[in-house]
Design a protein around this motif. Structure first.
Motif, PDB file in Angstrom:
ATOM      1  N   ARG A 198      29.025  23.297  50.115  1.00 14.03           N
ATOM      2  CA  ARG A 198      28.355  24.270  50.981  1.00 14.03           C
ATOM      3  C   ARG A 198      29.364  24.767  52.005  1.00 14.03           C
ATOM      4  O   ARG A 198      30.295  24.050  52.362  1.00 14.03           O
ATOM      5  CB  ARG A 198      27.144  23.663  51.695  1.00 14.03           C
ATOM      6  CG  ARG A 198      25.851  23.757  50.886  1.00 14.03           C
ATOM      7  CD  ARG A 198      24.630  23.659  51.776  1.00 14.03           C
ATOM      8  NE  ARG A 198      23.398  23.941  51.073  1.00 14.03           N
ATOM      9  CZ  ARG A 198      22.306  24.421  51.650  1.00 14.03           C
ATOM     10  NH1 ARG A 198      22.309  24.685  52.955  1.00 14.03           N
ATOM     11  NH2 ARG A 198      21.217  24.650  50.961  1.00 14.03           N
ATOM     12  N   THR A 199      29.156  25.985  52.499  1.00 12.48           N
ATOM     13  CA  THR A 199      30.076  26.591  53.456  1.00 12.48           C
ATOM     14  C   THR A 199      29.324  27.103  54.670  1.00 12.48           C
ATOM     15  O   THR A 199      28.337  27.841  54.533  1.00 12.48           O
ATOM     16  CB  THR A 199      30.851  27.758  52.815  1.00 12.48           C
ATOM     17  OG1 THR A 199      31.636  27.268  51.722  1.00 12.48           O
ATOM     18  CG2 THR A 199      31.768  28.434  53.827  1.00 12.48           C
ATOM     19  N   LEU A 200      29.764  26.706  55.871  1.00 12.68           N
ATOM     20  CA  LEU A 200      29.249  27.263  57.119  1.00 12.68           C
ATOM     21  C   LEU A 200      29.978  28.571  57.402  1.00 12.68           C
ATOM     22  O   LEU A 200      31.184  28.681  57.145  1.00 12.68           O
ATOM     23  CB  LEU A 200      29.470  26.284  58.271  1.00 12.68           C
ATOM     24  CG  LEU A 200      28.835  24.907  58.152  1.00 12.68           C
ATOM     25  CD1 LEU A 200      29.257  24.035  59.331  1.00 12.68           C
ATOM     26  CD2 LEU A 200      27.322  25.000  58.079  1.00 12.68           C
ATOM     27  N   LEU A 257      25.931  35.608  64.301  1.00 20.72           N
ATOM     28  CA  LEU A 257      24.915  34.920  63.523  1.00 20.72           C
ATOM     29  C   LEU A 257      25.588  33.797  62.748  1.00 20.72           C
ATOM     30  O   LEU A 257      26.768  33.885  62.401  1.00 20.72           O
ATOM     31  CB  LEU A 257      24.244  35.880  62.539  1.00 20.72           C
ATOM     32  CG  LEU A 257      23.369  36.967  63.148  1.00 20.72           C
ATOM     33  CD1 LEU A 257      23.104  38.064  62.123  1.00 20.72           C
ATOM     34  CD2 LEU A 257      22.054  36.388  63.647  1.00 20.72           C
ATOM     35  N   GLY A 258      24.843  32.736  62.473  1.00 20.21           N
ATOM     36  CA  GLY A 258      25.393  31.626  61.716  1.00 20.21           C
ATOM     37  C   GLY A 258      24.455  31.184  60.622  1.00 20.21           C
ATOM     38  O   GLY A 258      23.255  31.458  60.655  1.00 20.21           O
ATOM     39  N   GLY A 259      25.027  30.496  59.628  1.00 18.76           N
ATOM     40  CA  GLY A 259      24.223  29.987  58.539  1.00 18.76           C
ATOM     41  C   GLY A 259      25.057  29.197  57.565  1.00 18.76           C
ATOM     42  O   GLY A 259      26.189  28.808  57.861  1.00 18.76           O
ATOM     43  N   ALA A 260      24.497  28.961  56.383  1.00 18.01           N
ATOM     44  CA  ALA A 260      25.182  28.177  55.359  1.00 18.01           C
ATOM     45  C   ALA A 260      25.035  28.838  54.000  1.00 18.01           C
ATOM     46  O   ALA A 260      23.970  29.363  53.660  1.00 18.01           O
ATOM     47  CB  ALA A 260      24.636  26.749  55.318  1.00 18.01           C
ATOM     48  N   TRP A 261      26.117  28.792  53.228  1.00 16.74           N
ATOM     49  CA  TRP A 261      26.128  29.289  51.849  1.00 16.74           C
ATOM     50  C   TRP A 261      26.000  28.118  50.890  1.00 16.74           C
ATOM     51  O   TRP A 261      26.544  27.034  51.134  1.00 16.74           O
ATOM     52  CB  TRP A 261      27.448  30.017  51.588  1.00 16.74           C
ATOM     53  CG  TRP A 261      27.717  30.316  50.141  1.00 16.74           C
ATOM     54  CD1 TRP A 261      27.311  31.406  49.429  1.00 16.74           C
ATOM     55  CD2 TRP A 261      28.472  29.504  49.217  1.00 16.74           C
ATOM     56  NE1 TRP A 261      27.757  31.325  48.132  1.00 16.74           N
ATOM     57  CE2 TRP A 261      28.472  30.163  47.976  1.00 16.74           C
ATOM     58  CE3 TRP A 261      29.128  28.283  49.331  1.00 16.74           C
ATOM     59  CZ2 TRP A 261      29.111  29.651  46.849  1.00 16.74           C
ATOM     60  CZ3 TRP A 261      29.768  27.749  48.218  1.00 16.74           C
ATOM     61  CH2 TRP A 261      29.760  28.434  46.995  1.00 16.74           C
TER      62      TRP A 261
END
Length: 363
Positions: free
Chosen positions: A198-200, A165-169
């Motif tokens: 922001r962090t991927l 899974l992927g996303g952003a913080w």
């Protein structure tokens, strides 16, 4: 931002004269909600079929997210969607043959994520800090991952082999801006101008291992995995489109970051990017400059060549998609709305351009 709409299937193959004489001819959207379950669109002659019979609000997925699963026997293909009721916003699945809907999620206060894994036949979603997966056929639910207190983030995508899974913080400071200014017209420029980090990241769907891929003082957003390359993740630099080189990719193994398209003139915009079905091209809305000349443009990920499909002003859409054959574009139309959108008539369009040529050209 997700657009709430009545979910309907628009068939471009069944026209007014093909076995449809008994159906009502209606102006689609003239009634809210439309009273009929099926009708012939007055303007186009296309047959419209309502898929969701549940009362209340039903929401489609965001334009680049796949909601469909193939049938396993003779029961019919399925589609996942959101349904809102006084009990909360939940995920449902509709059988496209019988048009019967079933709930997938429990009555969480809020469910987001909307990621369908067609091979696993699971739907991944998030509530609070917890990520779950529910099997579409058995309804068995498992806890996949819980975000730690110092890294509260959101999932938005699943890779091609359905392992990550992927996303952003985002920072707490950014979350406070969104909370204080909930309207997009209020928070959009504020978040862009704040230049907060922001962090991927990725999360392994079996082990729960998290991998922080890349951090930048930019509004990293619109995170999408390639439909064919399990290691390729696309993301954007969010913000006013005429101020950002928006579209980027990162290799989740090497952490190599590449710019997909660099703007070539003042006030050029490019965005609402999405992968072609074969994963070889990233397509996007391009305007040279904003509001003047309109294109659907694709960048070949292997050689960087760009292909342009020029549109008339009244053909332009907010979002586009491409057929599995890669011979047709379709768009959702556009209405008068805040920048960067010029005023246009709303509606569904089939551009009808051939887009499978291997050489860069304009149609």
């Amino acid at each position: 931002m997700k657009t709430t709409r009545s979910l309907a299937l628009l068939s471009c193959l069944l026209l007014l004269g093909i076995g449809a004489q008994a159906q009502k001819v209606l102006a689609t959207g003239a009634q809210k909600p439309m009273a009929a379950a099926e009708w012939i669109d007055e303007a186009t002659g296309h047959r419209i079929v309502r898929l969701t019979g549940l009362s209340g609000e039903n929401e489609s997925f965001y334009f680049h997210n796949n909601p469909f699963l193939r049938k396993t026997g003779r029961e019919g293909d399925k589609m996942v969607y959101y349904h809102k009721s006084p009990q909360g916003k939940q995920l449902y699945v509709v059988n496209l043959k019988t048009r019967q809907s079933e709930p997938l999620t429990r009555a969480f206060a809020s469910v987001s994520g909307e990621i369908v894994a067609p091979k696993r036949r699971e739907v991944f979603y998030q509530t609070g800090d917890s990520v779950y997966a529910t099997h579409v056929d058995t309804k068995k639910t498992r806890l996949v991952f819980v975000f730690p207190a110092d890294f509260k983030a959101t999932i938005t995508t699943l890779n091609a082999d359905e392992t990550l899974l992927g996303g952003a913080w985002s920072t707490d400071e950014e979350k406070e801006i969104s909370k204080k200014y909930p309207a997009k017209s209020d928070f959009f420029n504020r978040i862009y101008e704040a230049k907060l980090p922001r962090t991927l990241f990725t999360v392994n769907v079996q082990t729960g291992q998290i991998d922080k891929l890349f951090t930048d003082k930019a509004w990293l957003n619109h995170v999408q995995f390639s439909p064919t390359d399990p290691q390729l993740l696309m993301f954007c630099h969010e913000g006013p489109w005429h101020k950002v080189d928006r579209i980027w990719t990162i290799d989740t193994k090497s952490k190599d970051v590449k710019l997909v398209h660099k703007r070539t003139m003042d006030m050029e915009i490019a965005g609402h990017e999405f992968f072609s079905p074969d994963g070889k091209t990233i397509w996007y809305d391009q305007q040279l400059p904003r509001g003047e000349t309109f294109y659907v443009t694709g960048t070949d990920l292997k050689n960087g060549h760009e292909r342009k499909c020029q549109l008339e002003r009244n053909e332009w859409s907010v979002h586009y998609t491409i057929s599995p054959s890669q011979l047709l574009f379709a768009g959702d139309g556009a209405t008068k709305r805040p920048w960067p959108r010029p005023p246009m008539a709303s509606g569904f369009i089939c551009c009808g351009r051939r887009v499978s040529s291997s050489s860069p050209r304009s149609w």
